[in-house]
Scaffold this motif. Sequence first.
Motif, PDB file in Angstrom:
ATOM      1  N   UNK A  80       0.784  -1.226   0.000  1.00  0.00           N
ATOM      2  CA  UNK A  80       0.000   0.000   0.000  1.00  0.00           C
ATOM      3  C   UNK A  80       0.818   1.279   0.000  1.00  0.00           C
ATOM      4  N   UNK A  81       2.036   1.216  -0.518  1.00  0.00           N
ATOM      5  CA  UNK A  81       2.884   2.407  -0.569  1.00  0.00           C
ATOM      6  C   UNK A  81       2.278   3.454  -1.505  1.00  0.00           C
ATOM      7  N   UNK A  82       2.550   4.724  -1.226  1.00  0.00           N
ATOM      8  CA  UNK A  82       1.926   5.810  -1.983  1.00  0.00           C
ATOM      9  C   UNK A  82       2.860   6.361  -3.056  1.00  0.00           C
ATOM     10  N   UNK A  83       3.313   5.481  -3.923  1.00  0.00           N
ATOM     11  CA  UNK A  83       4.061   5.912  -5.093  1.00  0.00           C
ATOM     12  C   UNK A  83       3.084   6.130  -6.244  1.00  0.00           C
ATOM     13  N   UNK A  84       3.521   6.878  -7.254  1.00  0.00           N
ATOM     14  CA  UNK A  84       2.759   6.998  -8.488  1.00  0.00           C
ATOM     15  C   UNK A  84       2.950   5.699  -9.261  1.00  0.00           C
ATOM     16  N   UNK A  85       1.899   4.890  -9.324  1.00  0.00           N
ATOM     17  CA  UNK A  85       2.017   3.552  -9.900  1.00  0.00           C
ATOM     18  C   UNK A  85       2.495   3.596 -11.345  1.00  0.00           C
ATOM     19  N   UNK A  86       1.936   4.478 -12.158  1.00  0.00           N
ATOM     20  CA  UNK A  86       2.340   4.557 -13.560  1.00  0.00           C
ATOM     21  C   UNK A  86       3.810   4.936 -13.692  1.00  0.00           C
ATOM     22  N   UNK A  87       4.255   5.835 -12.847  1.00  0.00           N
ATOM     23  CA  UNK A  87       5.646   6.278 -12.918  1.00  0.00           C
ATOM     24  C   UNK A  87       6.611   5.148 -12.597  1.00  0.00           C
ATOM     25  N   UNK A  88       6.359   4.416 -11.520  1.00  0.00           N
ATOM     26  CA  UNK A  88       7.307   3.362 -11.139  1.00  0.00           C
ATOM     27  C   UNK A  88       7.222   2.170 -12.087  1.00  0.00           C
ATOM     28  N   UNK A  89       6.044   1.898 -12.628  1.00  0.00           N
ATOM     29  CA  UNK A  89       5.923   0.829 -13.628  1.00  0.00           C
ATOM     30  C   UNK A  89       6.710   1.201 -14.883  1.00  0.00           C
ATOM     31  N   UNK A  90       6.611   2.439 -15.317  1.00  0.00           N
ATOM     32  CA  UNK A  90       7.378   2.888 -16.481  1.00  0.00           C
ATOM     33  C   UNK A  90       8.883   2.807 -16.222  1.00  0.00           C
ATOM     34  N   UNK A  91       9.298   3.151 -15.005  1.00  0.00           N
ATOM     35  CA  UNK A  91      10.713   3.018 -14.661  1.00  0.00           C
ATOM     36  C   UNK A  91      11.164   1.560 -14.772  1.00  0.00           C
ATOM     37  N   UNK A  92      10.310   0.642 -14.318  1.00  0.00           N
ATOM     38  CA  UNK A  92      10.647  -0.778 -14.388  1.00  0.00           C
ATOM     39  C   UNK A  92      10.833  -1.211 -15.832  1.00  0.00           C
ATOM     40  N   UNK A  93       9.926  -0.801 -16.710  1.00  0.00           N
ATOM     41  CA  UNK A  93      10.043  -1.202 -18.112  1.00  0.00           C
ATOM     42  C   UNK A  93      11.279  -0.582 -18.775  1.00  0.00           C
ATOM     43  N   UNK A  94      11.616   0.642 -18.414  1.00  0.00           N
ATOM     44  CA  UNK A  94      12.832   1.261 -18.952  1.00  0.00           C
ATOM     45  C   UNK A  94      14.055   0.452 -18.549  1.00  0.00           C
ATOM     46  N   UNK A  95      14.102   0.034 -17.298  1.00  0.00           N
ATOM     47  CA  UNK A  95      15.203  -0.810 -16.813  1.00  0.00           C
ATOM     48  C   UNK A  95      15.220  -2.155 -17.521  1.00  0.00           C
TER      49      UNK A  95
END
Length: 207
Positions: free
Chosen positions: A120-135
């Motif tokens: 339940x962390x309050x990160x921007x889900x789209x932002x961190x998912x996009x970071x994962x795909x970039x990596x």
Amino acid sequence: MTLKLYRHALSGHAHRAELALSLLGLPHELVDIDFATRAHKTPEFLARHPFGQLPLLDDDGHCVWDSTAILVYLASKYDPAGRWLPADAAGRAAVQAWLSVASGLIAFGPAAARLVTVFGARFDADEVINRAHTLFKVMEGELARRSFLVGGHATLADIAGYSYIVNAPEGNVDLAPYPALRAWLARIEALPGFVPFKTTPAGLRAA
């Protein structure tokens, strides 16, 4: 030799330390810490880890904290042949670079995405998912050319990267577009002494 690993079973940081202990064939005790009761914030725990975080390795009274530091400690002390942490400057630097990826790009990409759904962390889900795909796009290119991240066999680089990547689908990060990355995960899972990371029915695994 008495090795104790203080951990939470759903922590990828803790799992990478557990995985290292097992792959190195080191007898150890797992001590589960309850986040809900804040057992990691007691004066007794803080005396051993000033930041009150997991994992924590206790090696006959000598405490080591930070997951990648634990990996380096274990390899330096218990792997004199240098399989997991190369002795040559180029190999050691290459491993260190991927340890930095684990503490940076992985932590703020797939690990953060999983924190949203599992904890339940309050990160921007789209932002961190996009970071994962970039990596993962970069890693896909690297692993299309070699079996492991550094050289021709597994090292600490692979141990550090595995846990949060294999459970990235729990954070809604699809691994399907990355066949070389998935093959790398399978090669790690085939190593003698491998121990799996506990999964949860979250994100893409909810169905």
